[in-house]
Design a protein around this motif. Sequence first.
Motif, PDB file in Angstrom:
ATOM      1  N   TYR A 193       0.868  -1.171   0.000  1.00 34.88           N
ATOM      2  CA  TYR A 193       0.000   0.000   0.000  1.00 34.88           C
ATOM      3  C   TYR A 193       0.908   1.224   0.000  1.00 34.88           C
ATOM      4  CZ  TYR A 193      -3.738  -3.169   1.367  1.00 34.88           C
ATOM      5  OH  TYR A 193      -4.641  -4.192   1.406  1.00 34.88           O
ATOM      6  N   ARG A 194       0.678   2.154  -0.915  1.00 32.41           N
ATOM      7  CA  ARG A 194       1.504   3.357  -1.018  1.00 32.41           C
ATOM      8  C   ARG A 194       0.679   4.576  -0.627  1.00 32.41           C
ATOM      9  NH1 ARG A 194       3.406  -0.124  -4.945  1.00 32.41           N
ATOM     10  NH2 ARG A 194       5.669  -0.347  -4.934  1.00 32.41           N
ATOM     11  N   VAL A 195       1.212   5.399   0.277  1.00 35.23           N
ATOM     12  CA  VAL A 195       0.545   6.629   0.699  1.00 35.23           C
ATOM     13  C   VAL A 195       0.965   7.730  -0.280  1.00 35.23           C
ATOM     14  CG1 VAL A 195       0.233   8.296   2.569  1.00 35.23           C
ATOM     15  CG2 VAL A 195       0.541   5.864   3.103  1.00 35.23           C
ATOM     16  N   VAL A 196      -0.038   8.393  -0.882  1.00 39.86           N
ATOM     17  CA  VAL A 196       0.235   9.387  -1.926  1.00 39.86           C
ATOM     18  C   VAL A 196      -0.711  10.581  -1.793  1.00 39.86           C
ATOM     19  CG1 VAL A 196       1.078   7.677  -3.592  1.00 39.86           C
ATOM     20  CG2 VAL A 196      -1.347   8.249  -3.543  1.00 39.86           C
ATOM     21  N   GLU A 197      -0.290  11.720  -2.350  1.00 41.23           N
ATOM     22  CA  GLU A 197      -1.197  12.855  -2.478  1.00 41.23           C
ATOM     23  C   GLU A 197      -2.211  12.512  -3.555  1.00 41.23           C
ATOM     24  OE1 GLU A 197       0.284  16.994  -2.155  1.00 41.23           O
ATOM     25  OE2 GLU A 197       2.250  16.004  -2.294  1.00 41.23           O
ATOM     26  N   HIS A 198      -3.482  12.879  -3.304  1.00 42.48           N
ATOM     27  CA  HIS A 198      -4.524  12.514  -4.262  1.00 42.48           C
ATOM     28  C   HIS A 198      -5.744  13.400  -4.093  1.00 42.48           C
ATOM     29  CE1 HIS A 198      -6.958  10.063  -6.886  1.00 42.48           C
ATOM     30  NE2 HIS A 198      -7.845   9.875  -5.933  1.00 42.48           N
ATOM     31  N   ASP A 199      -6.202  13.963  -5.184  1.00 42.66           N
ATOM     32  CA  ASP A 199      -7.477  14.672  -5.242  1.00 42.66           C
ATOM     33  C   ASP A 199      -7.605  15.750  -4.169  1.00 42.66           C
ATOM     34  OD1 ASP A 199      -9.892  15.141  -6.509  1.00 42.66           O
ATOM     35  OD2 ASP A 199     -10.992  13.658  -5.314  1.00 42.66           O
ATOM     36  N   PHE A 252      -6.980   3.693  -5.986  1.00 40.29           N
ATOM     37  CA  PHE A 252      -6.870   4.601  -4.851  1.00 40.29           C
ATOM     38  C   PHE A 252      -7.944   4.312  -3.813  1.00 40.29           C
ATOM     39  CE2 PHE A 252      -4.918   6.978  -8.282  1.00 40.29           C
ATOM     40  CZ  PHE A 252      -3.833   7.574  -7.669  1.00 40.29           C
ATOM     41  N   SER A 253      -7.601   4.564  -2.560  1.00 43.87           N
ATOM     42  CA  SER A 253      -8.587   4.536  -1.484  1.00 43.87           C
ATOM     43  C   SER A 253      -9.415   5.810  -1.579  1.00 43.87           C
ATOM     44  CB  SER A 253      -7.887   4.491  -0.125  1.00 43.87           C
ATOM     45  OG  SER A 253      -7.251   5.748   0.135  1.00 43.87           O
ATOM     46  N   GLU A 254     -10.288   5.982  -0.633  1.00 46.91           N
ATOM     47  CA  GLU A 254     -10.966   7.274  -0.504  1.00 46.91           C
ATOM     48  C   GLU A 254      -9.914   8.337  -0.193  1.00 46.91           C
ATOM     49  OE1 GLU A 254     -12.848   7.321   3.768  1.00 46.91           O
ATOM     50  OE2 GLU A 254     -12.494   5.269   3.072  1.00 46.91           O
ATOM     51  N   THR A 255     -10.259   9.597  -0.386  1.00 46.30           N
ATOM     52  CA  THR A 255      -9.341  10.694  -0.085  1.00 46.30           C
ATOM     53  C   THR A 255      -9.503  11.109   1.373  1.00 46.30           C
ATOM     54  OG1 THR A 255      -9.493  11.447  -2.365  1.00 46.30           O
ATOM     55  CG2 THR A 255      -8.649  13.023  -0.765  1.00 46.30           C
ATOM     56  N   PHE A 256      -8.383  11.302   2.043  1.00 47.66           N
ATOM     57  CA  PHE A 256      -8.361  11.748   3.435  1.00 47.66           C
ATOM     58  C   PHE A 256      -7.836  13.175   3.489  1.00 47.66           C
ATOM     59  CE2 PHE A 256      -8.014   7.164   3.443  1.00 47.66           C
ATOM     60  CZ  PHE A 256      -8.878   6.780   4.466  1.00 47.66           C
ATOM     61  N   ARG A 257      -8.266  13.933   4.491  1.00 51.11           N
ATOM     62  CA  ARG A 257      -7.835  15.328   4.625  1.00 51.11           C
ATOM     63  C   ARG A 257      -6.358  15.437   4.965  1.00 51.11           C
ATOM     64  NH1 ARG A 257      -9.751  18.270   8.689  1.00 51.11           N
ATOM     65  NH2 ARG A 257     -10.447  16.456   9.829  1.00 51.11           N
TER      66      ARG A 257
END
Length: 81
Positions: A6-12, A23-28
Amino acid sequence: MPEVIYRVVEHDGGWAYKLGDVFSETFRTHKQAADAAHRAAREQETPGDTAVIEYQDREGNWRTETARGSDRPDAEVEDKS
């Protein structure tokens, strides 16, 4: 070597974790996404019940297999942020 990463990335406009191209859901916050990725990795490694499963392969053929509940992949989180 881990089978699932699992890779943690900036998204949306926020943060997410990614498995392959999904992608997972977007987190704040980064922390929320990283915590969720670690939770998903732990769950991926958790043994479950052995069950007979049916699925359709890429060629459109239906397959039946026994999925052993103890046959879990090695999972990890990659976070280069």
